[in-house]
Design a protein around this motif. Structure first.
Motif, mmCIF file in Angstrom:
data_model
loop_
_atom_site.group_PDB
_atom_site.id
_atom_site.type_symbol
_atom_site.label_atom_id
_atom_site.label_comp_id
_atom_site.label_asym_id
_atom_site.label_seq_id
_atom_site.Cartn_x
_atom_site.Cartn_y
_atom_site.Cartn_z
ATOM 1 N N PRO A 118 0.803 -1.227 0.000
ATOM 2 C CA PRO A 118 0.000 0.000 0.000
ATOM 3 C C PRO A 118 0.839 1.282 0.000
ATOM 4 O O PRO A 118 0.294 2.375 -0.065
ATOM 5 N N THR A 119 2.162 1.147 0.004
ATOM 6 C CA THR A 119 3.047 2.312 0.088
ATOM 7 C C THR A 119 3.654 2.690 -1.266
ATOM 8 O O THR A 119 4.775 3.189 -1.326
ATOM 9 N N ASN A 120 2.944 2.433 -2.370
ATOM 10 C CA ASN A 120 3.453 2.728 -3.716
ATOM 11 C C ASN A 120 4.705 1.903 -3.992
ATOM 12 O O ASN A 120 5.642 2.351 -4.636
ATOM 13 N N ASP A 121 4.731 0.685 -3.471
ATOM 14 C CA ASP A 121 5.903 -0.159 -3.477
ATOM 15 C C ASP A 121 5.483 -1.594 -3.791
ATOM 16 O O ASP A 121 4.301 -1.915 -3.855
ATOM 17 N N PHE A 122 6.471 -2.478 -3.943
ATOM 18 C CA PHE A 122 6.184 -3.887 -4.221
ATOM 19 C C PHE A 122 7.373 -4.723 -3.766
ATOM 20 O O PHE A 122 8.455 -4.211 -3.489
ATOM 21 N N THR A 123 7.165 -6.037 -3.695
ATOM 22 C CA THR A 123 8.256 -6.960 -3.423
ATOM 23 C C THR A 123 8.638 -7.643 -4.732
ATOM 24 O O THR A 123 7.858 -7.667 -5.691
ATOM 25 N N TYR A 124 9.854 -8.195 -4.755
ATOM 26 C CA TYR A 124 10.347 -8.822 -5.983
ATOM 27 C C TYR A 124 11.347 -9.923 -5.643
ATOM 28 O O TYR A 124 11.956 -9.932 -4.568
ATOM 29 N N LEU A 125 11.506 -10.837 -6.585
ATOM 30 C CA LEU A 125 12.522 -11.873 -6.517
ATOM 31 C C LEU A 125 13.496 -11.605 -7.655
ATOM 32 O O LEU A 125 13.097 -11.557 -8.812
ATOM 33 N N ASP A 126 14.767 -11.407 -7.321
ATOM 34 C CA ASP A 126 15.807 -11.180 -8.324
ATOM 35 C C ASP A 126 16.244 -12.544 -8.853
ATOM 36 O O ASP A 126 16.782 -13.359 -8.104
ATOM 37 N N LEU A 127 16.031 -12.799 -10.138
ATOM 38 C CA LEU A 127 16.382 -14.086 -10.730
ATOM 39 C C LEU A 127 17.884 -14.213 -10.996
ATOM 40 O O LEU A 127 18.359 -15.291 -11.351
ATOM 41 N N CYS A 128 18.614 -13.134 -10.841
ATOM 42 C CA CYS A 128 20.063 -13.131 -11.071
ATOM 43 C C CYS A 128 20.786 -12.975 -9.745
ATOM 44 O O CYS A 128 21.610 -12.071 -9.558
ATOM 45 N N ASP A 129 20.454 -13.838 -8.792
ATOM 46 C CA ASP A 129 21.028 -13.759 -7.458
ATOM 47 C C ASP A 129 21.241 -15.174 -6.924
ATOM 48 O O ASP A 129 20.697 -16.132 -7.462
ATOM 49 N N ILE A 130 22.039 -15.289 -5.876
ATOM 50 C CA ILE A 130 22.303 -16.594 -5.262
ATOM 51 C C ILE A 130 21.792 -16.604 -3.825
ATOM 52 O O ILE A 130 21.586 -15.557 -3.219
ATOM 53 N N VAL A 131 21.606 -17.803 -3.290
ATOM 54 C CA VAL A 131 21.211 -17.968 -1.891
ATOM 55 C C VAL A 131 22.373 -17.534 -1.007
ATOM 56 O O VAL A 131 23.531 -17.884 -1.258
ATOM 57 N N SER A 132 22.057 -16.760 0.043
ATOM 58 C CA SER A 132 23.055 -16.366 1.030
ATOM 59 C C SER A 132 22.343 -16.033 2.340
ATOM 60 O O SER A 132 21.135 -15.822 2.363
ATOM 61 N N SER B 115 32.843 -18.416 -5.727
ATOM 62 C CA SER B 115 32.440 -18.938 -7.029
ATOM 63 C C SER B 115 33.420 -18.506 -8.123
ATOM 64 O O SER B 115 33.823 -19.312 -8.960
ATOM 65 N N LEU B 116 33.811 -17.234 -8.078
ATOM 66 C CA LEU B 116 34.750 -16.727 -9.080
ATOM 67 C C LEU B 116 36.117 -17.379 -8.941
ATOM 68 O O LEU B 116 36.701 -17.827 -9.935
ATOM 69 N N GLN B 117 36.623 -17.457 -7.736
ATOM 70 C CA GLN B 117 37.986 -17.951 -7.513
ATOM 71 C C GLN B 117 38.107 -19.469 -7.568
ATOM 72 O O GLN B 117 39.120 -19.995 -8.030
ATOM 73 N N ASN B 118 37.065 -20.185 -7.081
ATOM 74 C CA ASN B 118 37.166 -21.639 -6.921
ATOM 75 C C ASN B 118 36.172 -22.435 -7.760
ATOM 76 O O ASN B 118 36.166 -23.659 -7.700
ATOM 77 N N GLY B 119 35.309 -21.738 -8.471
ATOM 78 C CA GLY B 119 34.333 -22.443 -9.297
ATOM 79 C C GLY B 119 33.191 -23.064 -8.520
ATOM 80 O O GLY B 119 32.459 -23.905 -9.036
ATOM 81 N N THR B 120 33.019 -22.661 -7.264
ATOM 82 C CA THR B 120 31.940 -23.192 -6.434
ATOM 83 C C THR B 120 30.595 -22.734 -6.987
ATOM 84 O O THR B 120 30.440 -21.608 -7.440
ATOM 85 N N SER B 121 29.644 -23.623 -6.928
ATOM 86 C CA SER B 121 28.300 -23.327 -7.434
ATOM 87 C C SER B 121 27.342 -23.143 -6.263
ATOM 88 O O SER B 121 27.417 -23.878 -5.276
ATOM 89 N N TYR B 122 26.458 -22.163 -6.370
ATOM 90 C CA TYR B 122 25.434 -21.906 -5.357
ATOM 91 C C TYR B 122 24.075 -21.833 -6.039
ATOM 92 O O TYR B 122 23.975 -21.359 -7.174
ATOM 93 N N PRO B 123 23.023 -22.272 -5.350
ATOM 94 C CA PRO B 123 21.695 -22.229 -5.968
ATOM 95 C C PRO B 123 21.181 -20.797 -6.133
ATOM 96 O O PRO B 123 21.616 -19.870 -5.443
ATOM 97 N N MET B 124 20.247 -20.667 -7.044
ATOM 98 C CA MET B 124 19.591 -19.387 -7.281
ATOM 99 C C MET B 124 18.859 -18.950 -6.020
ATOM 100 O O MET B 124 18.277 -19.761 -5.309
#
Length: 117
Positions: free
Chosen positions: A37-51, A64-73
């Motif tokens: 109701p505050t002229n706002d909304f929620t969103y899910l960023d599809l280009c992000d990882i779980v943290s 991920s960059l240094q070691n190639g580790t994979s994390y879920p969206m």
């Protein structure tokens, strides 16, 4: 695809796939959550990882960059919060979504064929 102003976008239902921006530069791919109701909304960023928090987020991206580790969206919805009345929203329509699905399916690895001996 169709471009909406803030008022038109906030009237759309949850689940809409979109990119937010300013004329004519758009940001990341997102899913619209609830309109607030505050002229706002929620969103899910599809280009992000779980943290767990912002420190963990930076550490995981660096790992991920240094070691190639994979994390879920990521799957947490955030609040838009910092907005301007001049924001515009590029919204995917049904044919666009079908094309997006086709691109995603084409990007999936092909399973190895079973050797039947």
């Amino acid at each position: 695809m169709r471009v909406y102003d803030r008022k038109g976008f906030l009237a759309l239902p949850e689940g809409v796939i979109f990119c937010k921006g300013q004329p004519w530069a758009f940001d990341t791919l997102m899913v619209k959550g609830e309109t607030m109701p505050t002229n706002d909304f929620t969103y899910l960023d599809l280009c992000d990882i779980v943290s767990f928090d912002s420190g963990d987020w930076f550490a995981r991206l660096e790992d991920s960059l240094q070691n190639g580790t994979s994390y879920p969206m990521g799957d947490d919805y955030g609040r838009d919060g910092t907005f301007s009345e001049t924001d515009v929203f590029l919204v995917f329509e049904p044919d666009d979504l079908r094309n997006l699905i086709a691109f995603a399916e084409a990007a999936l690895p092909t399973p190895p064929k079973e050797n039947k001996e």
